[in-house]
Scaffold this active site. Structure first.
Site, PDB file in Angstrom:
ATOM      1  N   ARG A  29      45.251  11.903  46.254  1.00 25.00           N
ATOM      2  CA  ARG A  29      46.245  11.771  44.935  1.00 25.00           C
ATOM      3  C   ARG A  29      46.878  13.267  44.770  1.00 25.00           C
ATOM      4  O   ARG A  29      47.766  13.162  44.739  1.00 25.00           O
ATOM      5  CB  ARG A  29      45.405  11.327  43.550  1.00 25.00           C
ATOM      6  CG  ARG A  29      45.167   9.467  44.009  1.00 25.00           C
ATOM      7  CD  ARG A  29      44.206   9.424  42.937  1.00 25.00           C
ATOM      8  NE  ARG A  29      43.499   8.273  42.691  1.00 25.00           N
ATOM      9  CZ  ARG A  29      42.860   7.079  43.350  1.00 25.00           C
ATOM     10  NH1 ARG A  29      42.510   8.253  44.369  1.00 25.00           N
ATOM     11  NH2 ARG A  29      42.890   6.107  43.461  1.00 25.00           N
ATOM     12  N   GLY A  99      40.950   3.485  53.237  1.00 27.25           N
ATOM     13  CA  GLY A  99      42.175   2.108  52.404  1.00 27.25           C
ATOM     14  C   GLY A  99      42.785   2.867  51.155  1.00 27.25           C
ATOM     15  O   GLY A  99      43.781   2.193  50.845  1.00 27.25           O
ATOM     16  N   ARG A 128      40.722  -5.312  57.022  1.00 30.86           N
ATOM     17  CA  ARG A 128      40.529  -5.375  55.296  1.00 30.86           C
ATOM     18  C   ARG A 128      41.466  -6.162  54.482  1.00 30.86           C
ATOM     19  O   ARG A 128      42.842  -5.554  55.340  1.00 30.86           O
ATOM     20  CB  ARG A 128      39.762  -3.805  54.716  1.00 30.86           C
ATOM     21  CG  ARG A 128      39.159  -3.178  55.072  1.00 30.86           C
ATOM     22  CD  ARG A 128      38.843  -1.844  55.060  1.00 30.86           C
ATOM     23  NE  ARG A 128      38.427  -1.531  53.243  1.00 30.86           N
ATOM     24  CZ  ARG A 128      38.570  -0.416  52.648  1.00 30.86           C
ATOM     25  NH1 ARG A 128      38.770   0.291  53.429  1.00 30.86           N
ATOM     26  NH2 ARG A 128      37.730  -0.540  51.620  1.00 30.86           N
ATOM     27  N   SER A 171      39.885  -2.730  41.201  1.00 30.64           N
ATOM     28  CA  SER A 171      39.950  -1.568  41.657  1.00 30.64           C
ATOM     29  C   SER A 171      41.407  -0.563  41.969  1.00 30.64           C
ATOM     30  O   SER A 171      42.647  -0.692  41.334  1.00 30.64           O
ATOM     31  CB  SER A 171      40.596  -2.327  43.163  1.00 30.64           C
ATOM     32  OG  SER A 171      41.392  -1.191  44.081  1.00 30.64           O
ATOM     33  N   GLN A 173      42.411   1.390  43.624  1.00 31.55           N
ATOM     34  CA  GLN A 173      43.568   1.310  44.737  1.00 31.55           C
ATOM     35  C   GLN A 173      44.591   0.515  44.368  1.00 31.55           C
ATOM     36  O   GLN A 173      45.842   0.928  44.420  1.00 31.55           O
ATOM     37  CB  GLN A 173      43.084   0.900  45.736  1.00 31.55           C
ATOM     38  CG  GLN A 173      41.983   2.413  46.611  1.00 31.55           C
ATOM     39  CD  GLN A 173      41.274   1.178  48.024  1.00 31.55           C
ATOM     40  OE1 GLN A 173      41.373   0.829  48.749  1.00 31.55           O
ATOM     41  NE2 GLN A 173      41.192   2.639  48.561  1.00 31.55           N
ATOM     42  N   ASP A 323      30.822   3.395  46.050  1.00 27.00           N
ATOM     43  CA  ASP A 323      30.507   3.668  46.176  1.00 27.00           C
ATOM     44  C   ASP A 323      28.972   4.439  47.065  1.00 27.00           C
ATOM     45  O   ASP A 323      28.521   4.794  48.019  1.00 27.00           O
ATOM     46  CB  ASP A 323      31.909   5.293  47.261  1.00 27.00           C
ATOM     47  CG  ASP A 323      33.021   4.622  47.248  1.00 27.00           C
ATOM     48  OD1 ASP A 323      33.407   3.061  47.040  1.00 27.00           O
ATOM     49  OD2 ASP A 323      33.954   5.116  47.335  1.00 27.00           O
TER      50      ASP A 323
HETATM   51  C1  S3P Z   1      38.697   4.823  46.239  1.00 27.17           C
HETATM   52  C2  S3P Z   1      38.751   2.955  45.168  1.00 27.17           C
HETATM   53  C3  S3P Z   1      37.148   2.179  45.257  1.00 27.17           C
HETATM   54  C4  S3P Z   1      36.674   3.505  45.913  1.00 27.17           C
HETATM   55  C5  S3P Z   1      36.930   4.128  47.222  1.00 27.17           C
HETATM   56  C6  S3P Z   1      38.322   4.746  47.173  1.00 27.17           C
HETATM   57  C7  S3P Z   1      40.032   5.172  45.320  1.00 27.17           C
HETATM   58  O1  S3P Z   1      38.106   1.484  46.064  1.00 27.17           O
HETATM   59  O2  S3P Z   1      35.575   1.984  46.514  1.00 27.17           O
HETATM   60  O3  S3P Z   1      36.430   4.636  48.320  1.00 27.17           O
HETATM   61  O4  S3P Z   1      39.892   6.821  45.657  1.00 27.17           O
HETATM   62  O5  S3P Z   1      41.229   4.421  44.396  1.00 27.17           O
HETATM   63  P1  S3P Z   1      38.836   0.046  45.217  1.00 27.17           P
HETATM   64  O6  S3P Z   1      39.998   0.423  44.658  1.00 27.17           O
HETATM   65  O7  S3P Z   1      39.108  -1.124  46.334  1.00 27.17           O
HETATM   66  O8  S3P Z   1      37.399  -0.165  44.429  1.00 27.17           O
END
Ligand code: S3P
Length: 440
Positions: A29, A99, A128, A171, A173, A323
């Site tokens: 971020r 991801g 994914r 989530s 993300q 995590d």
């Molecule tokens: C993350 C959010 C989580 C986490 C990933 C990092 C992030 O995933 O498992 O390791 O930095 O926003 P999800 O948003 O899919 O839950």
């Protein structure tokens, strides 16, 4: 991926102190939001204590590919200059294993009119699900082509319109992708989630002066964002509680250990592990609480605990420790009874199918573990005493979790492709060696 490692039982204890390396989520971020703020203010943004894990370097490389410049990169510090960003790249944007890079940057780039790029990733990332971000971004007006909601993904940026979106999953993300798109859209974008996922995007945007609001109503937790005037600032990344988790569990299960882990981010959306440690009656303390760039931080001391109680993890705590579940499963193997982990089906969509992989992995160590659709049941054992050969499936958190269990395995442990730890924690073995006390 790089080499397998072989471990034999560690007969000493862990002692001393370490400084935990920077948080992966906040580092991503800092680069992305730092670039957005630099672009808007026309000023350089300094980031301190950036993670050097491969995932964050993937985000950095992608930003370079779209015209962001980085200066004076040394000692985990750099300056971001995004005056000439964001232009369509000549190359595909390779997110590697990350991801977070893929989903957050898809959000940002979708909102840039005329921007065009193809996102790719490694073998794990290409499997994914990306529909979770494609759907809301498309509702905002982005044009996105994918391989049945998986990578490779083509993004055609647009002038987007604000939406109110009820996220079907908690989530960060997904939430962050929508917020980054919303920041450059007309109107107020609002995201709802039933449980609160990590809020580092919200904290950093607020710290840098964005028009962001958060709250809770009968539909769940919400956050809203609109176009904002940023103030220039410096971002310092705090240490990663997810990396800290491996050392916390190791200190709790290795006899005579006592470890002080410094500079750990303790944002309440990430501290589910502390609640589990309380449930398991592990001896630990939180010291020296303070705030850095809007994020709460502290030092954590953990001592060996002889009688670890079994625990139950389910419901709204899941996003607060998602995590850490692999290493908490390791903790459950030495608990005095049966531990239950439920409501965690999204573990199947991580860097590997972490439910299936942990069931295979812990069984390989001779632990009784029963797979459920949304988690597992683990039967604590008095001893770990079986030669084990582990597949990591290129999943860094599995590799480090198996390493922690190998320290108390009385027989040999072989962990394949251990180099995948570089995804988040290249310093892992060095820090482990620093606190290994062979005299016990
Ligand atoms: C993350 C959010 C989580 C986490 C990933 C990092 C992030 O995933 O498992 O390791 O930095 O926003 P999800 O948003 O899919 O839950």
């Amino acid at each position: 991926m790089s080499k397998d490692i072989t471990n034999v039982k560690f007969s000493g204890c862990l002692s001393g102190e370490i400084i935990i390396p920077p948080d992966k989520s906040i580092s991503h971020r800092s680069l992305i939001i730092g670039a957005v703020v630099s672009k808007q203010t026309g000023k350089k943004i300094r980031v301190k204590n950036l993670s050097l894990g491969k995932d964050c370097l993937a985000t950095l490389d992608i930003l370079k590919n779209v015209g962001v410049k980085f200066f004076n990169f040394s000692n985990r510090e750099l300056e971001i200059d995004a005056k000439e960003a964001f232009r369509s790249p000549f190359e595909k944007l390779d997110c590697g294993n990350s991801g977070t890079s893929a989903r957050l940057l898809m959000g940002l780039f979708s909102s840039i009119n005329g921007f065009r790029a193809t996102f790719t990733g490694d073998e794990s990332l290409e499997k994914r699900p990306m529909g979770r971000v494609i759907k809301p971004l498309s509702l905002m007006g982005a044009k996105i082509n994918s391989n049945e909601n998986k990578m490779p993904i083509d993004i055609y940026g647009n002038d987007l319109k604000a939406i109110t979106y009820n996220s079907p999953i908690a989530s960060a993300q997904v939430k962050s992708a929508i917020l980054l798109a919303g920041l450059n859209s007309c109107g107020i974008t609002k995201v709802y989630e039933n449980y609160l996922s990590r809020n580092h995007t919200e904290v950093m945007l607020e710290y840098l002066g964005a028009n962001i609001k958060t709250g809770k109503d009968e539909n769940g937790f919400w956050v809203s964002i609109e176009k904002s005037e940023f103030k220039s600032g410096e971002i310092e990344v705090v240490g990663d509680i997810s990396s800290c988790a491996f050392f916390m569990v190791a200190a709790a299960i290795i006899p005579n250990s006592k470890v002080l882990i410094k500079n750990v981010g303790i944002n309440p959306t990430r501290t589910g592990i502390l609640d589990v440690f309380r449930q398991a009656e592990i001896n630990f303390s939180i010291l020296n609480e303070r705030t850095v760039s809007g994020e709460k931080v502290a030092d954590i001391e953990v001592c060996y605990t002889k009688n670890i109680k079994p625990f139950e993890i389910k419901g709204d705590i899941i996003p607060r420790l998602i995590d850490e579940i692999p290493v908490l499963a390791v903790l459950a193997t030495v608990a005095d009874g049966i531990s239950e982990i439920s409501d965690a089906s999204d573990l199947r969509n991580k860097e590997s199918d972490r439910i299936k992989a942990m069931v295979e992995g812990l069984s390989e160590f001779g632990i009784k573990i029963i797979e459920k659709d949304d988690g597992f049941t683990i039967y604590g054992a008095k001893k770990v005493n079986k030669k084990a050969v582990l597949e990591t499936h290129l999943d860094h958190r599995l590799a480090m979790s198996y390493y922690i269990l190998s320290l108390i395995n009385e027989k040999e442990t072989i962990i394949k492709d251990f180099g995948c730890v570089n995804t988040s924690f290249p310093e892992f073995l060095e820090l482990m060696d620093k606190i290994k006390n062979f005299r016990g």
